[in-house]
Design a protein around this motif. Structure first.
Motif, PDB file in Angstrom:
ATOM      1  N   GLY A 185      39.232  44.922  11.744  1.00  0.00           N
ATOM      2  CA  GLY A 185      39.945  45.255  12.782  1.00  0.00           C
ATOM      3  C   GLY A 185      39.894  43.918  13.628  1.00  0.00           C
ATOM      4  N   ASP A 186      41.073  43.734  14.504  1.00  0.00           N
ATOM      5  CA  ASP A 186      41.106  42.669  15.203  1.00  0.00           C
ATOM      6  C   ASP A 186      40.099  42.504  16.541  1.00  0.00           C
ATOM      7  OD1 ASP A 186      42.062  40.130  15.899  1.00  0.00           O
ATOM      8  OD2 ASP A 186      44.190  40.714  15.952  1.00  0.00           O
ATOM      9  N   ASN A 187      40.127  41.707  17.145  1.00  0.00           N
ATOM     10  CA  ASN A 187      39.262  41.660  18.598  1.00  0.00           C
ATOM     11  C   ASN A 187      40.003  43.108  19.291  1.00  0.00           C
ATOM     12  OD1 ASN A 187      37.575  39.783  18.206  1.00  0.00           O
ATOM     13  ND2 ASN A 187      38.602  38.122  18.850  1.00  0.00           N
ATOM     14  N   GLY A 188      39.147  43.606  19.864  1.00  0.00           N
ATOM     15  CA  GLY A 188      39.486  44.782  20.710  1.00  0.00           C
ATOM     16  C   GLY A 188      40.019  46.170  19.899  1.00  0.00           C
ATOM     17  N   ALA A 189      40.047  46.132  18.736  1.00  0.00           N
ATOM     18  CA  ALA A 189      40.317  47.122  17.998  1.00  0.00           C
ATOM     19  C   ALA A 189      39.551  48.635  17.994  1.00  0.00           C
ATOM     20  CB  ALA A 189      40.243  46.676  16.373  1.00  0.00           C
ATOM     21  N   GLY A 190      38.370  48.294  18.578  1.00  0.00           N
ATOM     22  CA  GLY A 190      37.354  49.321  18.878  1.00  0.00           C
ATOM     23  C   GLY A 190      36.167  49.468  17.842  1.00  0.00           C
ATOM     24  N   LYS A 191      35.801  48.329  17.274  1.00  0.00           N
ATOM     25  CA  LYS A 191      34.760  48.443  16.247  1.00  0.00           C
ATOM     26  C   LYS A 191      33.473  48.672  17.012  1.00  0.00           C
ATOM     27  CE  LYS A 191      35.726  43.995  14.695  1.00  0.00           C
ATOM     28  NZ  LYS A 191      36.720  43.882  15.765  1.00  0.00           N
ATOM     29  N   SER A 192      33.170  47.656  17.858  1.00  0.00           N
ATOM     30  CA  SER A 192      31.851  47.828  18.705  1.00  0.00           C
ATOM     31  C   SER A 192      31.734  49.076  19.320  1.00  0.00           C
ATOM     32  CB  SER A 192      31.777  46.778  19.611  1.00  0.00           C
ATOM     33  OG  SER A 192      31.691  45.472  18.944  1.00  0.00           O
ATOM     34  N   THR A 193      32.958  49.632  20.096  1.00  0.00           N
ATOM     35  CA  THR A 193      32.946  50.865  20.592  1.00  0.00           C
ATOM     36  C   THR A 193      32.717  52.066  19.850  1.00  0.00           C
ATOM     37  OG1 THR A 193      34.358  50.181  22.180  1.00  0.00           O
ATOM     38  CG2 THR A 193      34.376  52.417  22.209  1.00  0.00           C
ATOM     39  N   LEU A 194      32.986  51.943  18.581  1.00  0.00           N
ATOM     40  CA  LEU A 194      32.584  53.000  17.437  1.00  0.00           C
ATOM     41  C   LEU A 194      31.360  52.933  17.199  1.00  0.00           C
ATOM     42  CD1 LEU A 194      34.255  55.201  15.977  1.00  0.00           C
ATOM     43  CD2 LEU A 194      34.339  53.847  14.070  1.00  0.00           C
ATOM     44  N   ARG A 249      37.316  56.837  26.098  1.00  0.00           N
ATOM     45  CA  ARG A 249      38.004  56.023  27.152  1.00  0.00           C
ATOM     46  C   ARG A 249      37.202  55.402  27.941  1.00  0.00           C
ATOM     47  NH1 ARG A 249      42.965  56.777  29.592  1.00  0.00           N
ATOM     48  NH2 ARG A 249      43.839  58.062  28.303  1.00  0.00           N
ATOM     49  N   PHE A 250      37.745  53.899  28.262  1.00  0.00           N
ATOM     50  CA  PHE A 250      36.942  53.173  29.349  1.00  0.00           C
ATOM     51  C   PHE A 250      37.927  53.359  30.737  1.00  0.00           C
ATOM     52  CE2 PHE A 250      34.946  51.388  25.725  1.00  0.00           C
ATOM     53  CZ  PHE A 250      33.829  51.598  26.050  1.00  0.00           C
ATOM     54  N   GLY A 251      37.793  54.274  31.589  1.00  0.00           N
ATOM     55  CA  GLY A 251      38.840  54.224  32.740  1.00  0.00           C
ATOM     56  C   GLY A 251      40.235  54.352  32.086  1.00  0.00           C
ATOM     57  N   ALA A 252      41.064  53.403  32.359  1.00  0.00           N
ATOM     58  CA  ALA A 252      42.498  53.288  32.053  1.00  0.00           C
ATOM     59  C   ALA A 252      42.592  52.836  30.289  1.00  0.00           C
ATOM     60  CB  ALA A 252      43.391  52.384  32.635  1.00  0.00           C
ATOM     61  N   VAL A 253      41.445  52.384  29.925  1.00  0.00           N
ATOM     62  CA  VAL A 253      41.694  51.883  28.531  1.00  0.00           C
ATOM     63  C   VAL A 253      41.140  52.888  27.409  1.00  0.00           C
ATOM     64  CG1 VAL A 253      40.843  50.243  26.680  1.00  0.00           C
ATOM     65  CG2 VAL A 253      41.135  49.611  29.205  1.00  0.00           C
ATOM     66  N   GLN A 254      42.159  53.318  26.482  1.00  0.00           N
ATOM     67  CA  GLN A 254      41.673  54.247  25.501  1.00  0.00           C
ATOM     68  C   GLN A 254      41.322  53.601  24.191  1.00  0.00           C
ATOM     69  OE1 GLN A 254      42.151  57.822  25.876  1.00  0.00           O
ATOM     70  NE2 GLN A 254      41.069  57.907  23.848  1.00  0.00           N
ATOM     71  N   ALA A 255      39.875  53.400  24.018  1.00  0.00           N
ATOM     72  CA  ALA A 255      39.409  52.294  23.215  1.00  0.00           C
ATOM     73  C   ALA A 255      39.246  53.017  21.726  1.00  0.00           C
ATOM     74  CB  ALA A 255      37.790  52.126  23.616  1.00  0.00           C
ATOM     75  N   LEU A 256      39.257  54.446  21.725  1.00  0.00           N
ATOM     76  CA  LEU A 256      39.269  54.921  20.439  1.00  0.00           C
ATOM     77  C   LEU A 256      40.118  56.455  20.644  1.00  0.00           C
ATOM     78  CD1 LEU A 256      35.501  54.898  19.320  1.00  0.00           C
ATOM     79  CD2 LEU A 256      37.320  53.169  18.388  1.00  0.00           C
TER      80      LEU A 256
HETATM   81  N1  LIG Z   1      32.420  48.760  28.627  1.00  0.00           N
HETATM   82  C1  LIG Z   1      33.742  48.739  28.446  1.00  0.00           C
HETATM   83  N2  LIG Z   1      34.502  48.873  29.614  1.00  0.00           N
HETATM   84  C2  LIG Z   1      35.692  48.798  29.698  1.00  0.00           C
HETATM   85  N3  LIG Z   1      36.549  48.434  28.617  1.00  0.00           N
HETATM   86  C3  LIG Z   1      35.871  48.412  27.386  1.00  0.00           C
HETATM   87  C4  LIG Z   1      34.343  48.389  27.279  1.00  0.00           C
HETATM   88  N4  LIG Z   1      33.824  48.015  25.944  1.00  0.00           N
HETATM   89  C5  LIG Z   1      35.187  47.841  25.427  1.00  0.00           C
HETATM   90  N5  LIG Z   1      36.258  48.136  26.003  1.00  0.00           N
HETATM   91  C6  LIG Z   1      37.621  48.086  25.558  1.00  0.00           C
HETATM   92  O1  LIG Z   1      37.690  48.778  24.471  1.00  0.00           O
HETATM   93  C7  LIG Z   1      38.504  48.295  23.617  1.00  0.00           C
HETATM   94  C8  LIG Z   1      37.830  48.046  22.098  1.00  0.00           C
HETATM   95  O2  LIG Z   1      36.750  47.041  22.358  1.00  0.00           O
HETATM   96  P1  LIG Z   1      35.898  46.847  21.395  1.00  0.00           P
HETATM   97  O3  LIG Z   1      35.181  48.165  20.720  1.00  0.00           O
HETATM   98  O4  LIG Z   1      34.779  45.819  21.781  1.00  0.00           O
HETATM   99  O5  LIG Z   1      36.507  46.182  20.298  1.00  0.00           O
HETATM  100  P2  LIG Z   1      36.042  45.149  18.863  1.00  0.00           P
HETATM  101  O6  LIG Z   1      34.640  45.341  18.783  1.00  0.00           O
HETATM  102  O7  LIG Z   1      36.975  45.618  17.697  1.00  0.00           O
HETATM  103  O8  LIG Z   1      36.564  43.656  19.155  1.00  0.00           O
HETATM  104  C9  LIG Z   1      38.961  46.864  24.212  1.00  0.00           C
HETATM  105  O9  LIG Z   1      40.148  47.058  24.849  1.00  0.00           O
HETATM  106  C10 LIG Z   1      38.064  46.637  25.244  1.00  0.00           C
HETATM  107  O10 LIG Z   1      38.389  45.622  26.088  1.00  0.00           O
END
Ligand SMILES: Nc1ncnc2c1ncn2[C@@H]1O[C@H](COP(=O)(O)OP(=O)(O)O)[C@@H](O)[C@H]1O
Ligand SMILES: [Mg+2]
Length: 262
Positions: free
Chosen positions: A42-51, A18-25
């Motif tokens: 996955g689409d933009n924002g799907a969580g790939k980079s976060t994973l 989670r990033f604050g209010a955003v449940q990324a994964l």
């Molecule tokens: N450092 C961060 N702070 C806040 N929100 C983030 C951060 N990194 C990613 N997010 C949010 O987490 C979600 C997943 O993002 P991301 O993993 O970048 O997706 P993808 O790589 O699939 O496009 C998005 O809603 C993004 O805005």
């Protein structure tokens, strides 16, 4: 430790972040075996980079277990991931344009002899590495800036091989490349698989995914939305899972809880 064909290398069990209010994964499951290429789409924002950041120790997960070769491990810093044998090639490549190929390959892991850079040995090893991976570039002594985008990408991947990893994560390696250069990079991915490495390939390009991946794991809104065998799944089916036209995560949850998936 030697690479055993088909052995589970990495398994993610219930990874959430989670990033604050955003449940990324939410509750992500993923398995990668030796000698297997798993595309992560996955689409933009799907969580790939976060994973990827969770696996690479750049942004550890809040919840869940990472298993490495069958054992739970802690990956809280990039160093932890590197020590296990996880190499990540990021989209921006982090190559130095004005330095030559040898210099880039050994950046941060220079070979010294009697306290000075051993250029001869580094050049020898650079040639050996590139030749093992069948990477062809005009010379190992030209600056990175004079290589094509595809050649740079292969140099960046070659560099990640110096630590002798068991898992390589490639973040959109063909995103900025033309057809021929993409083919060079995908050829290299095939060679990594042949060498028994596990590969996670992040890609937007379904043609690339079909060409090189064994399985494709779809993320949608931070959740798993199906894992497919690439040989038996059409591009359209994968795209439906990405866009949510087929909501596999929801379907599976309903099936598990005994509720009919109508
Ligand atoms: N450092 C961060 N702070 C806040 N929100 C983030 C951060 N990194 C990613 N997010 C949010 O987490 C979600 C997943 O993002 P991301 O993993 O970048 O997706 P993808 O790589 O699939 O496009 C998005 O809603 C993004 O805005
Ligand atoms: Mg991303």
């Amino acid at each position: 430790m030697a690479i055993v064909p088909n052995e589970p290398v990495l398994a993610l069990r219930g990874i959430s972040k989670r990033f604050g209010a955003v449940q990324a994964l939410t509750d992500i499951q993923l398995e990668v075996r030796a000698g297997e290429v798993v595309a992560l789409v996955g689409d933009n924002g799907a969580g790939k980079s976060t994973l990827v950041k969770a696996i690479a120790g750049v942004g550890p997960a809040d919840e869940g277990v990472l298993e490495w070769q069958g054992r739970p491990v802690e990956i809280t810093r990039p160093h932890d991931a590197q020590d296990l044998g996880i190499a990540t090639v990021y989209q921006d490549l982090a190559l130095c344009d004005n330095i030559d190929v040898v210099g880039n390959l050994f950046l941060g892991r220079e070979i010294l002899r009697a306290g000075v850079l051993d250029e001869v040995e580094m050049e020898r090893r650079a040639r050996e590495l590139l030749s093992t991976l069948s990477i062809r570039i005009p010379s190992v002594r030209i600056p990175i800036a004079s290589l094509s985008g595809g050649q740079r990408q292969t140099v960046a991947i070659a560099r990640s091989m110096l630590g002798e990893p068991k898992l390589v994560i490639l973040d959109e390696p063909t995103a900025a490349l033309g057809v021929e250069q993409t083919a060079q990079v995908l050829d290299l991915v095939e060679r990594l698989r042949e060498r028994g490495l596990a590969v996670i390939l992040i890609s937007h390009n379904m043609v690339d995914v079909k060409a090189v991946a064994d399985r494709v794991a779809v993320l949608r809104l931070g959740r798993n939305n199906g894992t497919f065998d690439v040989r038996t799944t059409s591009q359209e089916e994968i795209i439906s899972a990405i866009t949510g036209a087929t909501d596999n995560a929801v379907t599976r949850r309903k099936a598990r809880s005994g509720e009919a998936a109508k």
